[in-house]
Design a protein around this motif. Sequence first.
Motif, short mmCIF file in Angstrom:
data_model
loop_
_atom_site.label_atom_id
_atom_site.label_comp_id
_atom_site.label_asym_id
_atom_site.label_seq_id
_atom_site.Cartn_x
_atom_site.Cartn_y
_atom_site.Cartn_z
N ALA A 7 -1.77 -1.93 -7.35
CA ALA A 7 -2.62 -2.85 -6.58
C ALA A 7 -1.86 -3.40 -5.38
O ALA A 7 -0.69 -3.79 -5.48
CB ALA A 7 -3.09 -4.00 -7.47
N ILE A 8 -2.52 -3.44 -4.24
CA ILE A 8 -1.94 -4.05 -3.05
C ILE A 8 -1.85 -5.55 -3.30
O ILE A 8 -2.79 -6.19 -3.77
CB ILE A 8 -2.79 -3.73 -1.81
CG1 ILE A 8 -2.72 -2.23 -1.53
CG2 ILE A 8 -2.32 -4.54 -0.60
CD1 ILE A 8 -3.59 -1.76 -0.39
N GLY A 9 -0.70 -6.10 -2.99
CA GLY A 9 -0.48 -7.53 -3.20
C GLY A 9 -0.18 -7.89 -4.63
O GLY A 9 -0.24 -9.05 -5.00
N ASN A 10 0.14 -6.91 -5.45
CA ASN A 10 0.45 -7.14 -6.86
C ASN A 10 1.70 -8.01 -6.98
O ASN A 10 2.79 -7.58 -6.69
CB ASN A 10 0.65 -5.79 -7.56
CG ASN A 10 0.65 -5.89 -9.06
OD1 ASN A 10 0.38 -6.94 -9.61
ND2 ASN A 10 0.94 -4.78 -9.71
N ARG A 11 1.54 -9.26 -7.39
CA ARG A 11 2.64 -10.22 -7.47
C ARG A 11 3.29 -10.15 -8.86
O ARG A 11 2.73 -10.58 -9.86
CB ARG A 11 2.12 -11.63 -7.20
CG ARG A 11 3.21 -12.66 -7.06
CD ARG A 11 2.67 -13.99 -6.56
NE ARG A 11 1.94 -13.90 -5.31
CZ ARG A 11 2.52 -13.86 -4.09
NH1 ARG A 11 3.82 -13.85 -3.99
NH2 ARG A 11 1.78 -13.80 -3.01
N GLY B 281 0.81 -1.21 0.00
CA GLY B 281 0.00 0.00 0.00
C GLY B 281 0.84 1.27 0.00
O GLY B 281 0.32 2.35 -0.18
N SER B 282 2.16 1.11 0.19
CA SER B 282 3.02 2.29 0.22
C SER B 282 3.26 2.88 -1.16
O SER B 282 3.66 4.03 -1.27
CB SER B 282 4.35 1.95 0.90
OG SER B 282 5.01 0.92 0.21
N VAL B 283 3.02 2.12 -2.22
CA VAL B 283 3.13 2.64 -3.59
C VAL B 283 1.72 2.92 -4.09
O VAL B 283 0.96 2.00 -4.37
CB VAL B 283 3.86 1.65 -4.53
CG1 VAL B 283 3.97 2.23 -5.93
CG2 VAL B 283 5.23 1.30 -3.97
N LYS B 284 1.37 4.20 -4.15
CA LYS B 284 0.02 4.60 -4.54
C LYS B 284 -0.23 4.30 -6.01
O LYS B 284 0.65 4.46 -6.85
CB LYS B 284 -0.19 6.10 -4.28
CG LYS B 284 0.05 6.49 -2.83
CD LYS B 284 -0.86 5.77 -1.89
CE LYS B 284 -0.57 6.15 -0.46
NZ LYS B 284 -0.79 5.10 0.48
#
Length: 159
Positions: free
Chosen positions: A145-149, A139-142
Amino acid sequence: SSRPSSSLLILSLLHGSGGTTNRNKVAFARSETTMSNASNPTPGECNATNPPHSYDPEYPGTAVQRLRSVHERVSIIATDNSLNGPWEEVRRRILWAGGLRDLPDAVPGQGYTGHSFNDFNHVDLTTMNDDSSDNLNDGSVKGIAIGNRLGPGIRIASL
């Protein structure tokens, strides 16, 4: 329809115009003294084959040998006139310079590169080692996507 200026992109890669590019220039310059063999990727880098060990203490997630290879390929496309053509051909050439194959029919997350340099968000190539490529956005990179693998796709699409 507007499209990125490939000449500007390559000029930016060669001479630096922002944080990421300048960071890569620093890692590239530092790699001149930390590398003992420029022809083989370092273990821990995508699709590595043979050592030598390289490590960037300031940017430890950088795949230093891979970065050197990118710089070599960028210098080729900056002078071979391959950036003067239809956008899809230019885009594929930029991907190649960055160490990726164009896999427009792959499943997203499994090597898909059809979006690379084709939208507002996918306009950067970063040479990260395998340990870093498996990191997830917390979430620190606006805007990402959170959890973007990314790791599996990077390994699949890497040269």
